[in-house]
Design a protein around this motif. Structure first.
Motif, PDB file in Angstrom:
ATOM      1  N   VAL A  39       0.924  -1.317  -0.072  1.00 29.96           N
ATOM      2  CA  VAL A  39      -0.030   0.096   0.005  1.00 29.96           C
ATOM      3  C   VAL A  39       0.834   1.498   0.045  1.00 29.96           C
ATOM      4  CG1 VAL A  39      -2.029  -1.088   0.925  1.00 29.96           C
ATOM      5  CG2 VAL A  39      -0.334  -0.043   2.612  1.00 29.96           C
ATOM      6  N   THR A  40       2.084   1.097   0.284  1.00 22.78           N
ATOM      7  CA  THR A  40       2.947   2.354   0.334  1.00 22.78           C
ATOM      8  C   THR A  40       3.654   2.324  -1.189  1.00 22.78           C
ATOM      9  OG1 THR A  40       5.284   1.214   1.032  1.00 22.78           O
ATOM     10  CG2 THR A  40       3.718   1.951   2.582  1.00 22.78           C
ATOM     11  N   LEU A  41       3.481   1.638  -2.168  1.00 21.92           N
ATOM     12  CA  LEU A  41       4.319   1.721  -3.141  1.00 21.92           C
ATOM     13  C   LEU A  41       3.659   2.294  -4.563  1.00 21.92           C
ATOM     14  CD1 LEU A  41       5.323  -1.940  -3.623  1.00 21.92           C
ATOM     15  CD2 LEU A  41       6.464  -0.157  -2.332  1.00 21.92           C
ATOM     16  N   ALA A  42       2.368   3.032  -4.231  1.00 22.93           N
ATOM     17  CA  ALA A  42       1.793   3.971  -5.189  1.00 22.93           C
ATOM     18  C   ALA A  42       0.930   5.053  -4.488  1.00 22.93           C
ATOM     19  CB  ALA A  42       0.962   2.927  -6.223  1.00 22.93           C
ATOM     20  N   ASP A  43       0.403   6.151  -5.238  1.00 17.52           N
ATOM     21  CA  ASP A  43      -0.516   7.121  -4.814  1.00 17.52           C
ATOM     22  C   ASP A  43      -1.677   6.599  -5.498  1.00 17.52           C
ATOM     23  OD1 ASP A  43       1.465   8.343  -3.687  1.00 17.52           O
ATOM     24  OD2 ASP A  43       1.670   9.949  -5.347  1.00 17.52           O
ATOM     25  N   PHE A  44      -2.856   7.022  -4.699  1.00 20.04           N
ATOM     26  CA  PHE A  44      -4.208   6.410  -5.158  1.00 20.04           C
ATOM     27  C   PHE A  44      -5.054   7.633  -5.549  1.00 20.04           C
ATOM     28  CE2 PHE A  44      -2.182   3.515  -2.438  1.00 20.04           C
ATOM     29  CZ  PHE A  44      -2.289   2.264  -2.980  1.00 20.04           C
TER      30      PHE A  44
ATOM     31  N   PRO B 112      -6.844  12.168  -3.365  1.00 18.45           N
ATOM     32  CA  PRO B 112      -6.035  11.446  -3.736  1.00 18.45           C
ATOM     33  C   PRO B 112      -5.040  11.090  -2.154  1.00 18.45           C
ATOM     34  CG  PRO B 112      -5.291  13.760  -4.327  1.00 18.45           C
ATOM     35  CD  PRO B 112      -6.834  13.671  -3.893  1.00 18.45           C
ATOM     36  N   ILE B 113      -4.776   9.697  -2.350  1.00 19.57           N
ATOM     37  CA  ILE B 113      -4.152   9.198  -1.242  1.00 19.57           C
ATOM     38  C   ILE B 113      -2.769   8.549  -1.279  1.00 19.57           C
ATOM     39  CG2 ILE B 113      -4.412   7.515   0.720  1.00 19.57           C
ATOM     40  CD1 ILE B 113      -7.411   7.689   0.595  1.00 19.57           C
ATOM     41  N   ARG B 114      -2.101   8.939  -0.209  1.00 17.52           N
ATOM     42  CA  ARG B 114      -0.596   8.356  -0.195  1.00 17.52           C
ATOM     43  C   ARG B 114      -0.375   7.898   1.163  1.00 17.52           C
ATOM     44  NH1 ARG B 114       3.825  12.368  -1.713  1.00 17.52           N
ATOM     45  NH2 ARG B 114       2.979  11.863  -3.899  1.00 17.52           N
ATOM     46  N   VAL B 115       0.150   6.434   1.240  1.00 17.45           N
ATOM     47  CA  VAL B 115       0.117   5.882   2.586  1.00 17.45           C
ATOM     48  C   VAL B 115       1.799   5.770   2.708  1.00 17.45           C
ATOM     49  CG1 VAL B 115      -0.324   3.710   3.727  1.00 17.45           C
ATOM     50  CG2 VAL B 115      -1.853   4.533   1.996  1.00 17.45           C
TER      51      VAL B 115
ATOM     52  N   ARG C 295       0.608   5.816   7.955  1.00 15.57           N
ATOM     53  CA  ARG C 295       0.035   7.409   8.038  1.00 15.57           C
ATOM     54  C   ARG C 295      -0.316   7.540   6.717  1.00 15.57           C
ATOM     55  NH1 ARG C 295       4.780   9.201  12.191  1.00 15.57           N
ATOM     56  NH2 ARG C 295       3.936   8.324  14.075  1.00 15.57           N
ATOM     57  N   PHE C 296      -1.561   8.521   6.886  1.00 16.34           N
ATOM     58  CA  PHE C 296      -2.193   8.930   5.632  1.00 16.34           C
ATOM     59  C   PHE C 296      -1.767  10.246   5.217  1.00 16.34           C
ATOM     60  CE2 PHE C 296      -4.144   5.201   7.302  1.00 16.34           C
ATOM     61  CZ  PHE C 296      -4.826   4.431   6.122  1.00 16.34           C
ATOM     62  N   PHE C 297      -1.516  10.607   4.032  1.00 27.60           N
ATOM     63  CA  PHE C 297      -1.195  11.822   3.451  1.00 27.60           C
ATOM     64  C   PHE C 297      -2.034  12.195   2.112  1.00 27.60           C
ATOM     65  CE2 PHE C 297       2.106  10.808   5.897  1.00 27.60           C
ATOM     66  CZ  PHE C 297       2.636  11.939   6.632  1.00 27.60           C
ATOM     67  N   PHE C 298      -2.327  13.508   1.791  1.00 27.12           N
ATOM     68  CA  PHE C 298      -2.766  13.956   0.485  1.00 27.12           C
ATOM     69  C   PHE C 298      -1.606  13.784  -0.385  1.00 27.12           C
ATOM     70  CE2 PHE C 298      -5.433  16.127   3.563  1.00 27.12           C
ATOM     71  CZ  PHE C 298      -6.892  15.913   3.032  1.00 27.12           C
ATOM     72  N   ALA C 299      -2.047  13.024  -1.577  1.00 22.45           N
ATOM     73  CA  ALA C 299      -0.766  12.678  -2.589  1.00 22.45           C
ATOM     74  C   ALA C 299      -0.418  14.025  -3.445  1.00 22.45           C
ATOM     75  CB  ALA C 299      -1.419  11.451  -3.475  1.00 22.45           C
TER      76      ALA C 299
END
Length: 239
Positions: A146-151, A160-163, A185-189
């Motif tokens: 789940v940390t390998l790409a932005d969604f 848009p999500i970045r983990v 942790r979750f961030f705006f991509a």
């Protein structure tokens, strides 16, 4: 910069590489490969008494093991590598029920995940050779995936999500050696700003409960999940 490379199918240190390849390795075209990006490396400092020996990437490389990594993948730096174990782990990962379980864990972490997005995560894991991290387990893989790409935004995702994996300073090995010290942790991509979503412990109980909830996965969805495995098996072996 890395202390390990692949040469003739084996993990080697700079010193071991020089012993195997010889001082004329450049003239003979005998170069080691990066365990992560599989690109060509150069030994550095093997004849110096003042600097630690290492392998260097070409200038401008964005490999996680380079001196200029892409920040999104800088956490992908294990302590050691196991190419044979990586082959076995990928084969295990590609078993139908294991693929479905991995998808369900990722989906539970994100709240929404398409088959195409999961496919992209799998290809990214292959790109950075995640399966060959020494000691990594099948159960922990989804927490890296789940940390390998932005969604991106879609009908079911408003932002848009970045983990991002938060772990103790050091190699990513802490994720499977001391998972209780790691969180997602979750961030705006698009901005990199933190989201209000609470951080998730590893393992995440809700995701673990979802592992076996696979009966609903349709044939069409499964075809997306297995695409990465099918294409990788069909790809010609590289040098």
């Amino acid at each position: 910069m890395t202390r390990h490379a692949i040469y003739r199918g084996e993990v080697v240190t700079p010193e071991a590489f020089m012993a195997l390849a010889g001082a004329d390795y450049r003239e003979a075209g005998r170069y080691p490969a990066c365990p992560a990006c599989k690109g060509r490396l150069e030994p550095y400092g093997v004849h110096s008494t003042t600097v630690a020996s290492r392998f260097d990437h070409p200038n401008g490389s964005d490999c996680p093991l380079s001196s200029t990594p892409d920040k999104r993948y800088a956490h992908l730096s294990p302590h050691a590598w196991d190419p044979d174990g990586g082959t076995r782990l990928f084969a295990e990962f590609c078993q139908p029920e294991n693929l479905k379980s991995a998808y369900m864990v990722c989906k539970s972490i994100l709240g929404h995940l398409t088959g195409m997005e999961f496919q992209r995560l799998c290809f990214q894991a292959l790109r950075w050779n995640v399966f060959s991290y020494r000691g990594i387990t099948l159960d922990i893989l989804p927490y890296i995936l789940v940390t390998l790409a932005d969604f991106s935004v879609d009908n079911d995702r408003k932002h848009p999500i970045r983990v991002v994996l938060s772990k103790p300073k050091g190699p990513i090995d802490a994720l499977w050696l001391h998972p209780e010290q790691c969180v997602l942790r979750f961030f705006f991509a698009d901005t990199g700003n933190p989201m209000r979503r609470p951080e998730l412990p590893i393992p995440y109980p809700e995701a673990e409960s979802a592992r076996n909830d696979t009966a609903w996965i349709s044939k069409r969805l499964y075809e997306f999940l297995e695409e990465c495995c099918k294409k990788h098996r069909q790809a010609p072996a590289s040098g």
